[in-house]
Design a protein around this motif. Structure first.
Motif, mmCIF file in Angstrom:
data_model
loop_
_atom_site.group_PDB
_atom_site.id
_atom_site.type_symbol
_atom_site.label_atom_id
_atom_site.label_comp_id
_atom_site.label_asym_id
_atom_site.label_seq_id
_atom_site.Cartn_x
_atom_site.Cartn_y
_atom_site.Cartn_z
ATOM 1 N N LYS A 187 0.811 -1.212 0.000
ATOM 2 C CA LYS A 187 0.000 0.000 0.000
ATOM 3 C C LYS A 187 0.851 1.272 0.000
ATOM 4 C CE LYS A 187 -3.896 -2.168 2.415
ATOM 5 N NZ LYS A 187 -4.653 -2.238 3.693
ATOM 6 N N SER A 188 2.001 1.207 0.620
ATOM 7 C CA SER A 188 2.832 2.405 0.727
ATOM 8 C C SER A 188 3.936 2.464 -0.327
ATOM 9 C CB SER A 188 3.479 2.470 2.121
ATOM 10 O OG SER A 188 4.283 1.331 2.354
ATOM 11 N N PHE A 189 4.044 1.414 -1.137
ATOM 12 C CA PHE A 189 5.149 1.349 -2.099
ATOM 13 C C PHE A 189 4.941 2.321 -3.259
ATOM 14 C CE2 PHE A 189 7.266 -0.227 -5.891
ATOM 15 C CZ PHE A 189 8.544 -0.498 -5.417
ATOM 16 N N ASN A 190 6.036 3.015 -3.636
ATOM 17 C CA ASN A 190 6.055 3.825 -4.859
ATOM 18 C C ASN A 190 7.473 3.810 -5.407
ATOM 19 O OD1 ASN A 190 7.605 6.128 -3.746
ATOM 20 N ND2 ASN A 190 5.758 6.429 -2.491
ATOM 21 N N GLU A 191 7.692 4.479 -6.498
ATOM 22 C CA GLU A 191 9.001 4.403 -7.158
ATOM 23 C C GLU A 191 10.137 4.983 -6.330
ATOM 24 O OE1 GLU A 191 8.495 8.511 -9.803
ATOM 25 O OE2 GLU A 191 8.484 6.541 -10.784
ATOM 26 N N ASN A 192 9.803 5.754 -5.308
ATOM 27 C CA ASN A 192 10.836 6.351 -4.451
ATOM 28 C C ASN A 192 11.066 5.560 -3.165
ATOM 29 O OD1 ASN A 192 11.284 8.610 -6.184
ATOM 30 N ND2 ASN A 192 9.366 9.507 -5.416
ATOM 31 N N THR A 193 10.313 4.477 -2.974
ATOM 32 C CA THR A 193 10.444 3.681 -1.759
ATOM 33 C C THR A 193 11.804 2.989 -1.727
ATOM 34 O OG1 THR A 193 8.063 3.261 -1.680
ATOM 35 C CG2 THR A 193 9.487 1.772 -0.432
ATOM 36 N N LYS A 194 12.502 3.101 -0.601
ATOM 37 C CA LYS A 194 13.810 2.453 -0.448
ATOM 38 C C LYS A 194 13.608 1.044 0.116
ATOM 39 C CE LYS A 194 18.400 2.961 1.643
ATOM 40 N NZ LYS A 194 19.109 2.679 0.375
ATOM 41 N N VAL A 195 14.066 0.053 -0.635
ATOM 42 C CA VAL A 195 13.931 -1.352 -0.244
ATOM 43 C C VAL A 195 15.307 -2.010 -0.237
ATOM 44 C CG1 VAL A 195 12.881 -3.579 -0.794
ATOM 45 C CG2 VAL A 195 11.636 -1.457 -1.292
ATOM 46 N N ILE A 196 15.616 -2.687 0.850
ATOM 47 C CA ILE A 196 16.878 -3.419 0.957
ATOM 48 C C ILE A 196 16.577 -4.911 0.970
ATOM 49 C CG2 ILE A 196 18.820 -3.977 2.471
ATOM 50 C CD1 ILE A 196 18.924 -1.081 3.292
ATOM 51 N N ASP A 197 17.170 -5.617 0.035
ATOM 52 C CA ASP A 197 16.987 -7.058 -0.140
ATOM 53 C C ASP A 197 18.247 -7.739 0.381
ATOM 54 O OD1 ASP A 197 16.851 -9.675 -1.186
ATOM 55 O OD2 ASP A 197 15.721 -9.032 -2.941
ATOM 56 N N VAL A 198 18.115 -8.578 1.436
ATOM 57 C CA VAL A 198 19.292 -9.177 2.075
ATOM 58 C C VAL A 198 19.507 -10.632 1.662
ATOM 59 C CG1 VAL A 198 19.139 -7.629 4.056
ATOM 60 C CG2 VAL A 198 18.040 -9.876 4.174
ATOM 61 N N ARG A 199 18.865 -11.054 0.580
ATOM 62 C CA ARG A 199 19.052 -12.431 0.118
ATOM 63 C C ARG A 199 20.415 -12.612 -0.549
ATOM 64 N NH1 ARG A 199 14.336 -13.368 -3.877
ATOM 65 N NH2 ARG A 199 14.885 -11.215 -4.410
ATOM 66 N N LYS A 200 20.668 -13.813 -1.040
ATOM 67 C CA LYS A 200 21.896 -14.074 -1.790
ATOM 68 C C LYS A 200 21.840 -13.415 -3.162
ATOM 69 C CE LYS A 200 21.616 -18.549 -1.602
ATOM 70 N NZ LYS A 200 21.948 -19.976 -1.775
ATOM 71 N N GLU A 201 22.994 -13.241 -3.763
ATOM 72 C CA GLU A 201 23.077 -12.582 -5.069
ATOM 73 C C GLU A 201 22.269 -13.334 -6.131
ATOM 74 O OE1 GLU A 201 26.418 -10.837 -8.198
ATOM 75 O OE2 GLU A 201 27.036 -12.032 -6.454
ATOM 76 N N SER A 202 22.320 -14.676 -6.106
ATOM 77 C CA SER A 202 21.591 -15.461 -7.105
ATOM 78 C C SER A 202 20.086 -15.291 -6.948
ATOM 79 C CB SER A 202 21.967 -16.943 -6.998
ATOM 80 O OG SER A 202 21.670 -17.457 -5.716
ATOM 81 N N GLU A 203 19.606 -15.179 -5.713
ATOM 82 C CA GLU A 203 18.178 -14.962 -5.472
ATOM 83 C C GLU A 203 17.752 -13.594 -5.986
ATOM 84 O OE1 GLU A 203 16.898 -16.884 -1.358
ATOM 85 O OE2 GLU A 203 18.863 -15.929 -1.176
ATOM 86 N N PHE A 204 18.557 -12.599 -5.683
ATOM 87 C CA PHE A 204 18.258 -11.235 -6.119
ATOM 88 C C PHE A 204 18.262 -11.148 -7.643
ATOM 89 C CE2 PHE A 204 19.499 -6.881 -7.236
ATOM 90 C CZ PHE A 204 18.595 -6.136 -6.487
ATOM 91 N N ALA A 205 19.246 -11.790 -8.276
ATOM 92 C CA ALA A 205 19.358 -11.740 -9.733
ATOM 93 C C ALA A 205 18.168 -12.417 -10.409
ATOM 94 C CB ALA A 205 20.656 -12.399 -10.174
ATOM 95 N N ALA A 206 17.611 -13.427 -9.764
ATOM 96 C CA ALA A 206 16.487 -14.141 -10.359
ATOM 97 C C ALA A 206 15.239 -13.273 -10.434
ATOM 98 C CB ALA A 206 16.196 -15.412 -9.573
ATOM 99 N N GLU A 207 14.965 -12.536 -9.366
ATOM 100 C CA GLU A 207 13.781 -11.678 -9.322
ATOM 101 C C GLU A 207 13.852 -10.832 -8.065
ATOM 102 O OE1 GLU A 207 8.930 -12.197 -9.962
ATOM 103 O OE2 GLU A 207 10.101 -13.801 -9.021
ATOM 104 N N HIS A 208 13.483 -9.566 -8.179
ATOM 105 C CA HIS A 208 13.473 -8.707 -7.004
ATOM 106 C C HIS A 208 12.502 -7.542 -7.200
ATOM 107 C CE1 HIS A 208 16.798 -7.111 -9.598
ATOM 108 N NE2 HIS A 208 16.208 -5.944 -9.329
ATOM 109 N N VAL A 209 12.224 -6.851 -6.138
ATOM 110 C CA VAL A 209 11.362 -5.667 -6.192
ATOM 111 C C VAL A 209 12.049 -4.595 -7.031
ATOM 112 C CG1 VAL A 209 10.329 -3.806 -4.814
ATOM 113 C CG2 VAL A 209 10.317 -6.166 -3.950
ATOM 114 N N ASN A 210 11.275 -3.945 -7.884
ATOM 115 C CA ASN A 210 11.833 -2.878 -8.729
ATOM 116 C C ASN A 210 12.583 -1.847 -7.890
ATOM 117 O OD1 ASN A 210 10.849 -4.004 -11.045
ATOM 118 N ND2 ASN A 210 9.330 -2.408 -11.474
ATOM 119 N N ASN A 211 13.802 -1.539 -8.319
ATOM 120 C CA ASN A 211 14.642 -0.511 -7.692
ATOM 121 C C ASN A 211 15.134 -0.884 -6.299
ATOM 122 O OD1 ASN A 211 14.296 1.221 -9.955
ATOM 123 N ND2 ASN A 211 12.329 1.918 -9.110
ATOM 124 N N ALA A 212 14.971 -2.141 -5.903
ATOM 125 C CA ALA A 212 15.480 -2.571 -4.598
ATOM 126 C C ALA A 212 17.001 -2.584 -4.610
ATOM 127 C CB ALA A 212 14.952 -3.962 -4.254
#
Length: 467
Positions: free
Chosen positions: A370-395
């Motif tokens: 509900k609060s997400f927009n293109e300026n939302t800062k998201v940090i993804d702490v998964r492994k590099e392979s997980e992130f490369a497979a799919e992630h939140v836009n601009n994370a």
């Protein structure tokens, strides 16, 4: 003849117990020895040898304690130089156990003392190899862990590993069973299969490392995509090579209940880290300030090693009732022997005593959406392979194992969201950030799995690299 694989999921580690007639041998035992002693007593057999495939980096073996309790000698392959009494075998040396034989195949490359043990049955047929970290299912042992000890480059070690595989393993029969020391999830390789045993013939067909056209290609492919080794690995090698305090003493020392009234004083006087091993779902609702959460129901020991690093650092535990000894045992498996006690009565006793409680700001994925927009800062702490497979836009990709580096650059005035795959790793991160006074974030319950159920925009899915 009986072959039993004793597999420990949280370490992705396989030990082996083999019986022939009234004798047995064990390969790469875990730290706690009682399960092996129970098997020996049940079968009414004598332990003749304890074979070690190499000096392990990711766990502390039970070889020293087991040898003291049974009188069985510890056997290493050529070039090993432990600080305790052991048999250093020669290449191609044969050991007899009951009616079977075990042949030492020196297979350096992962480490220089690394050896594979070839099992020859009562009929003289070569039937299995216990390959340690030389050959995994789907992969081979990473050749970058022994660089400092050998004064070699990872490329040189990889080249030696190639020769070992080509000269010692590949000529063996396709029918031979492969019993490796690790499976999927271990940090000792990058491409391991979920299975824990297989035929050598199938590995010759499916294992990328065994299908390289030449040494140069092998070296390049094996070294490609390796994550940095865990910092505690060297300390585990030192313990496996130099010896350690008995597991029983470690368990006794750590099994000391500490009342809520004494807890803070003990923590302050000992300089202990407060390690809360409860589930993330319980931890975030309330915990002792400055605690670090690493849930026992997960990859507990490896993450303790990655996050705490120093195996000698004193630790005080906060656990679910009845899991204190399990936590101490699993810590000891990776060399964390300095547990000074645990909170008597668990977190409820702390809560009921009226002492200060901290919380983590955890929110559901739909609230995040509900609060997400293109300026939302998201940090993804998964492994590099997980992130490369799919992630939140601009994370932002900030893997958990590197939190000591990226946490320093966070803007404490800018709110951000943090997540992993399901909530286990992001709660570790959240507890570390909170302990450092970084509180301007929301941790997302259920992680990326739950985010995918919302309308939050994501990158197109790409099949994960096997590296």
């Amino acid at each position: 003849m009986k072959i039993e694989q004793i597999y420990t999921g949280c370490l992705a580690q396989g030990a082996y117990y083999v019986v022939s007639e009234n004798e047995a041998f064990i390969i790469d035992p875990l730290r706690e020895t009682q399960p092996y002693l129970d098997r020996l007593a049940k079968d009414g057999v004598k332990l003749k040898y304890i074979f070690e495939t190499h000096f392990h980096a990711d766990f502390v073996s039970g070889h020293v304690d087991l040898s003291k309790k049974t009188g069985a000698p510890i056997v290493y392959g050529p070039t090993a130089n432990p600080a305790f009494e052991a048999m250093i075998a020669e290449d191609n040396q044969i050991f007899e156990i009951g009616k079977i034989k075990l042949k030492v195949l020196h297979t350096p490359g992962h480490t220089m003392e690394s050896s594979t043990y070839l099992l020859i049955d009562e009929n003289g047929k070569e039937t299995a190899i216990f390959s340690g970290d030389t050959l995994f299912l789907g992969d081979v042992g990473r050749p970058d862990l022994a660089q400092k000890a050998t004064n070699m480059t990872s490329e040189q070690l990889a080249g030696i590993l190639y020769e070992s595989l080509q000269n010692k393993i590949m000529p063996l029969s396709d029918e031979i069973m492969v019993y490796p020391a690790h499976g999927a999830g271990s940090a000792c390789g990058k491409n391991m299969q979920k299975e824990t045993m297989d035929t050598l013939g199938n590995q010759k067909k499916t294992n990328y490392a065994l299908n390289q056209p030449d040494k140069e290609s092998f070296v390049r492919e094996v070294l490609d995509g390796l994550a940095a080794p865990m910092e505690y690995f060297g300390m585990n090698v030192a313990m496996n090579k130099g010896g350690y305090e008995s597991f029983e003493n470690v368990l006794k020392k750590g099994s000391q209940p500490i009342s809520p009234d004494d807890f803070e004083n003990v923590a302050e006087q000992s300089g202990a880290l407060i390690l809360d091993t409860r589930n993330a779902a319980d931890f975030y609702r309330g915990y002792i300030p400055n605690s670090i959460n690493i849930g026992l129901k997960g990859d507990f020991a490896p993450w303790v090693g990655a996050m705490i690093v120093d195996v000698k650092h004193p630790i005080i535990l906060v656990t679910d009732l009845g899991t204190e000894q399990e936590a101490i045992t699993r810590l000891a498996r990776v060399g964390f022997d300095n547990v000074v006690g645990y909170l008597d009565g668990g977190f409820e006793s702390w809560k009921n005593s009226g002492k200060e409680i901290d919380t983590v700001n955890r929110i559901p994925a739909d609230e995040f959406a509900k609060s997400f927009n293109e300026n939302t800062k998201v940090i993804d702490v998964r492994k590099e392979s997980e992130f490369a497979a799919e992630h939140v836009n601009n994370a932002s990709f900030n893997t958990l194992s590197e939190i000591n580096n990226w946490a320093k650059s966070l803007d404490k005035k800018e709110h951000f969201y943090i997540h992993c795959a399901g909530g286990y790793r992001s709660m570790i991160a959240a507890s570390i950030l909170n302990s450092r006074g970084i509180r301007n974030f929301s941790e997302i319950e259920g992680g990326f799995k739950k985010i995918k159920e919302t309308a939050v925009p994501r990158t197109n899915f790409v099949c994960q690299s096997k590296s």
